[in-house]
Design an enzyme around this catalytic site. Structure first.
Site, mmCIF file in Angstrom:
data_model
loop_
_atom_site.group_PDB
_atom_site.id
_atom_site.type_symbol
_atom_site.label_atom_id
_atom_site.label_comp_id
_atom_site.label_asym_id
_atom_site.label_seq_id
_atom_site.Cartn_x
_atom_site.Cartn_y
_atom_site.Cartn_z
ATOM 1 N N LYS A 161 11.449 -4.673 2.700
ATOM 2 C CA LYS A 161 9.976 -4.706 2.707
ATOM 3 C C LYS A 161 9.439 -4.975 1.285
ATOM 4 C CE LYS A 161 5.638 -3.456 3.768
ATOM 5 N NZ LYS A 161 4.722 -4.327 4.489
ATOM 6 N N LYS B 234 7.205 -33.143 -9.479
ATOM 7 C CA LYS B 234 6.152 -34.170 -9.641
ATOM 8 C C LYS B 234 4.774 -33.533 -9.421
ATOM 9 C CE LYS B 234 5.643 -36.975 -6.044
ATOM 10 N NZ LYS B 234 4.394 -36.579 -5.397
HETATM 11 P P1 NAD Z 1 -4.195 5.416 6.514
HETATM 12 O O1 NAD Z 1 -4.588 6.249 5.335
HETATM 13 O O2 NAD Z 1 -5.235 4.673 7.285
HETATM 14 O O3 NAD Z 1 -3.409 6.323 7.563
HETATM 15 C C1 NAD Z 1 -2.645 7.457 7.210
HETATM 16 C C2 NAD Z 1 -2.891 8.520 8.273
HETATM 17 O O4 NAD Z 1 -2.016 9.624 8.042
HETATM 18 C C3 NAD Z 1 -4.332 9.091 8.251
HETATM 19 O O5 NAD Z 1 -4.890 9.041 9.541
HETATM 20 C C4 NAD Z 1 -4.130 10.540 7.762
HETATM 21 O O6 NAD Z 1 -5.090 11.425 8.291
HETATM 22 C C5 NAD Z 1 -2.735 10.820 8.276
HETATM 23 N N1 NAD Z 1 -2.045 11.921 7.595
HETATM 24 C C6 NAD Z 1 -1.906 12.134 6.281
HETATM 25 N N2 NAD Z 1 -1.183 13.261 6.049
HETATM 26 C C7 NAD Z 1 -0.861 13.767 7.262
HETATM 27 C C8 NAD Z 1 -0.139 14.908 7.692
HETATM 28 N N3 NAD Z 1 0.399 15.777 6.828
HETATM 29 N N4 NAD Z 1 -0.019 15.124 9.010
HETATM 30 C C9 NAD Z 1 -0.569 14.267 9.921
HETATM 31 N N5 NAD Z 1 -1.271 13.181 9.571
HETATM 32 C C10 NAD Z 1 -1.414 12.919 8.259
HETATM 33 O O7 NAD Z 1 -3.086 4.392 5.978
HETATM 34 P P2 NAD Z 1 -2.613 2.989 6.661
HETATM 35 O O8 NAD Z 1 -3.422 1.859 6.165
HETATM 36 O O9 NAD Z 1 -2.448 3.211 8.124
HETATM 37 O O10 NAD Z 1 -1.185 2.840 5.979
HETATM 38 C C11 NAD Z 1 -0.128 3.700 6.321
HETATM 39 C C12 NAD Z 1 1.158 3.192 5.696
HETATM 40 O O11 NAD Z 1 1.471 1.917 6.270
HETATM 41 C C13 NAD Z 1 1.087 3.014 4.193
HETATM 42 O O12 NAD Z 1 2.294 3.437 3.607
HETATM 43 C C14 NAD Z 1 0.886 1.514 4.029
HETATM 44 O O13 NAD Z 1 1.384 1.032 2.793
HETATM 45 C C15 NAD Z 1 1.683 0.987 5.216
HETATM 46 N N6 NAD Z 1 1.252 -0.338 5.696
HETATM 47 C C16 NAD Z 1 -0.066 -0.580 5.918
HETATM 48 C C17 NAD Z 1 -0.480 -1.828 6.365
HETATM 49 C C18 NAD Z 1 -1.951 -2.117 6.622
HETATM 50 O O14 NAD Z 1 -2.274 -3.290 6.892
HETATM 51 N N7 NAD Z 1 -2.829 -1.122 6.603
HETATM 52 C C19 NAD Z 1 0.470 -2.836 6.622
HETATM 53 C C20 NAD Z 1 1.821 -2.554 6.433
HETATM 54 C C21 NAD Z 1 2.187 -1.291 5.970
#
Ligand code: NAD
Length: 282
Positions: free
Chosen positions: A170, A246
């Site tokens: 990734k 080029k």
């Molecule tokens: P986000 O902040 O929208 O979602 C994270 C969720 O986790 C939130 O709803 C939050 O309330 C919850 N959370 C946090 N701590 C928690 C806990 N202890 N228990 C239960 N729930 C908890 O983030 P996102 O945009 O969905 O991204 C999530 C991951 O996916 C990141 O690591 C990001 O880099 C990766 N990612 C995101 C995308 C994108 O397009 N958004 C694409 C690929 C990868």
């Protein structure tokens, strides 16, 4: 074998649409997020709402985690570990450090809990349509268990290797994306100085990258080193090198004429031959 009971923790931008596609799973789906409002649409879709991370561990055999960052992943996995059943799988879909999953997998292996990494690419729209790509770092037998689950939200499921390999793949994928974004900024500066319509340029780039595969078009080989002279791509890439050098030279000329500094294009002119596996020999 009976259908796995699924769990999902972290129902944000990515997790919510991924979990939604699991809501009808034969073995059932249990979800948890610290934001209660994030769970409501999943419950409407048929999922069971847990009261805590630990409740998900008690209810599920394959648990997906899509919280934000390393600290959140470590906290959730620690709580899961305290309640998970032997042979449970904890799949981390967040993009985090490439060493975190390795460490967590080693810590929990003695307890019979499989921590694997399966970061995703494609964005929330692709998650909703089941079109994500996921790169899975897991022992082969665990990969075979999770593949049918991940196929509900991913069109491309790759076994990258052991835990940690998914995240390393990734990181390479995203390095390419964001390096290309920096190059797109440079192309826009050149186009702007040359008096061009940037919206139109963007349309052309998106269209032609979809046709050719963009940078992925040159990624059909097994080694990043020089191609042997008898490799079927050697002649094709030597031709590509000539065209690329080029066109980069012409763009650098346009940059000079319009007073735009193009450091990435200069670097690309130096690096292109090696990237194609057909370095200049002199
Ligand atoms: P986000 O902040 O929208 O979602 C994270 C969720 O986790 C939130 O709803 C939050 O309330 C919850 N959370 C946090 N701590 C928690 C806990 N202890 N228990 C239960 N729930 C908890 O983030 P996102 O945009 O969905 O991204 C999530 C991951 O996916 C990141 O690591 C990001 O880099 C990766 N990612 C995101 C995308 C994108 O397009 N958004 C694409 C690929 C990868």
């Amino acid at each position: 074998m009976s259908e796995p009971r699924l769990g999902y923790i972290g129902l944000g931008n990515m997790g919510a649409p991924m979990a939604k596609r699991l809501a009808g799973a034969a073995g059932g789906l249990t979800v948890f997020d610290v934001r209660a409002e994030a769970m409501a649409p999943l419950v409407d879709a048929g999922a069971a709402q847990a009261g805590s991370v630990g409740d998900v561990a008690a209810a599920a055999d394959v648990i997906s985690v899509t919280v934000l960052d390393d600290a959140q992943v470590r906290s959730v996995v620690a709580e899961l570990a305290a309640h998970a059943k032997p042979d449970a799988v904890i799949a981390i879909h967040s993009t985090i450090s490439d060493t975190t999953a390795v460490e967590l997998a080693a810590d929990l292996a003695p307890h019979g809990i499989h921590v694997i990494d399966a970061p995703v690419s494609g964005g929330a729209g692709a998650a909703a349509n089941g079109q994500l790509a996921t790169m899975v770092g897991a022992p082969r037998a665990v990969y075979e268990r999770v593949k049918p689950v991940f196929k509900q939200w991913a069109a491309v499921v790759i076994h990258a290797g052991e835990p940690g390999a998914g995240t390393r793949m990734k990181l390479a994928r995203n390095m390419l994306t964001f390096t290309a974004y920096a190059a797109a900024g440079e192309a826009m500066r050149l186009a702007e100085a040359a008096g061009l319509d940037l919206q139109a340029l963007g349309r052309v780039v998106r269209h032609t990258d979809a046709l050719t595969g963009g940078p992925g078009a040159i990624m059909g080989r097994d080694s990043a080193g020089p191609l042997p002279a008898d490799h079927f791509l050697h002649g094709i890439f030597t031709h590509t090198r000539g065209l690329g050098e080029k066109d980069l030279s012409l763009a650098l000329g346009l940059g000079e004429a319009t007073g735009v500094d193009l450091p990435l294009a200069q670097l690309a002119l130096r690096e292109l031959a090696g990237a194609l596996g057909v370095p200049h020999t002199d």
